[in-house]
Design an enzyme around this catalytic site. Structure first.
Site, short mmCIF file in Angstrom:
data_model
loop_
_atom_site.label_atom_id
_atom_site.label_comp_id
_atom_site.label_asym_id
_atom_site.label_seq_id
_atom_site.Cartn_x
_atom_site.Cartn_y
_atom_site.Cartn_z
N GLU A 82 -17.98 6.27 -1.47
CA GLU A 82 -18.12 6.29 -2.95
C GLU A 82 -20.18 6.27 -2.29
O GLU A 82 -20.73 5.81 -3.30
CB GLU A 82 -18.59 4.58 -3.36
CG GLU A 82 -16.87 4.38 -3.73
CD GLU A 82 -16.59 3.03 -3.94
OE1 GLU A 82 -16.56 1.71 -4.01
OE2 GLU A 82 -14.22 2.89 -3.25
N ASP A 113 0.60 -1.04 0.04
CA ASP A 113 -0.18 0.07 0.10
C ASP A 113 0.99 1.32 0.20
O ASP A 113 0.77 2.49 -0.31
CB ASP A 113 -0.53 0.00 1.40
CG ASP A 113 -2.30 -0.24 0.49
OD1 ASP A 113 -2.83 -0.12 -0.41
OD2 ASP A 113 -3.23 -0.39 2.26
N GLY A 132 -13.25 5.01 4.20
CA GLY A 132 -14.25 4.16 4.79
C GLY A 132 -13.63 3.68 6.25
O GLY A 132 -13.38 4.81 6.96
#
Length: 367
Positions: free
Chosen positions: A299, A122, A177
């Site tokens: 999202e 990542d 998130g």
């Protein structure tokens, strides 16, 4: 080349098969399995996938995995005993992610030993951060290791590849998130991230505090006699939205509790932390052309996006409420000075591209 991908998260295992042609990764298969975020849980989920979930009619040529943190050596790497030995130390530094990711890789490395198994990090997206964005303001015995890294890079790489020139010169990407961060991109290159040495820092998150005054930790250690293990549990599992709201970590559920003052406070604190980050990053960029929301919250939760954008009017940012309500690709109004976008991220597609590139490069070197 077809690539089988595994992305071990905090409660699920995302599996995909992609047909990769250069920079394009076309999804052929996708599945999400529930998973305990432990080594045993990841091993069981991967075995279940290999035994029962994969379509027999789709062959694959390589396997790719996500790893959140791997230290300074974060280029995609082929699985090997040396790699496992190097990464073993990070199981202690990143117990939220590392044990499950390494267990998943070990499982496919054993069961699919005839295929290249690749680990993708990542942090690699931020490898070329400016030095001022990498350093820590402490006396530092190991600045190459103990520094700011940045996370959610696989997601940000996907967004950048998807939008290309539509990002503009000055862009902020917001991966929101359970874990959440923002990144500033100048001409497509990252110059800053809200996360630093670990995924605990930055903005407020579901169970993590984000940036926290170090004096608080010293107080808990010295005056309250709390152990390092207790502090780790506090910072990873019992902070953030969960702490402010009184136990709830899910922003969807918090939004439903419209009459609960603690839920209202938690949502407000989250949106405020994002707004503060956007303001700081925009100052570094010298202005803003584009803001992109991605991640599960970014999202899917229109009220959160609306609250954030509404507080950024000083940048000339205006929301198209109808477009926002249906999660359109562009949710800013035509008169907005800043384009606001929503992109459904796909970290597994980034893993597939990186895996294919490494396998091809390795084959070329061996010729």
């Amino acid at each position: 080349m077809n690539v089988l991908t595994f992305n071990a998260g905090s409660s699920s295992l995302k599996v995909g098969i992609y047909s990769v042609d250069g920079e394009r990764a076309r999804p052929l298969f996708a599945r999400t399995l529930s998973m305990e975020p432990t080594a045993a849980g990841a091993t069981a989920a991967v075995n279940a996938t290999l035994d029962n979930e994969l379509p027999s009619e789709i062959a694959f040529d390589a396997v790719g995995h996500r790893m959140v943190f791997g230290g300074p050596e974060d280029a995609p790497a082929l699985a090997s005993p040396e790699l496992f030995a190097r990464l073993a130390r990070f199981e202690r530094l990143d117990p939220l992610h590392a044990p499950a990711a390494l267990a998943a890789l070990r499982t496919t490395h054993e069961r699919l030993a005839h295929l290249p198994n690749v680990l993708c990090f990542d942090t690699a997206f931020f490898r070329d951060l400016p030095e001022r964005a990498r350093i820590l303001p402490i006396e530092n015995p190991d600045p190459n290791f103990l520094r700011r890294y940045g996370f959610h890079g696989l997601s940000y790489d996907y967004v950048r590849a998807t939008l290309g020139g539509r990002l503009g010169s000055r862009a902020i990407l917001a991966h929101l998130g359970s874990g959440a961060s923002l990144a500033a991109l100048k001409d497509g290159k990252p110059i800053e991230s809200t996360m630093g040495f670990s995924p605990l820092g930055g903005i407020l998150m579901a169970t993590r505090p984000g940036d926290l005054d170090p004096g608080i930790l010293l107080y808990l250690l010295e005056d309250r006699q709390q152990s390092p293990a207790h502090l780790r549990e506090l910072l990873e599992e019992r902070s953030g939205l969960r702490a402010i709201s009184g136990g709830e970590r899910d922003l969807r559920r918090l939004l439903e509790r419209a009459d609960d003052p603690r839920a209202i406070l938690a949502v407000d604190a989250f949106c405020t932390s994002v707004v503060k980050a956007v303001g700081a990053l925009a100052a570094l960029l010298g202005g803003l052309d584009t803001v992109v929301f991605t991640g599960g919250v970014g999202e899917h939760l229109a009220p959160i996006r609306s609250s954030i954008v509404g507080r950024l009017a000083l940048f000339g940012m205006k929301l198209d409420e109808k477009a926002n309500a249906v999660h359109a690709d562009v949710i800013s109004a035509p008169t907005s000075a800043v384009t606001v976008r929503v992109v459904t991220t796909d970290e597994n597609a980034t893993i597939a591209r990186a895996t294919s590139a490494l396998v091809h490069a390795t084959a070329e070197r061996m010729r």
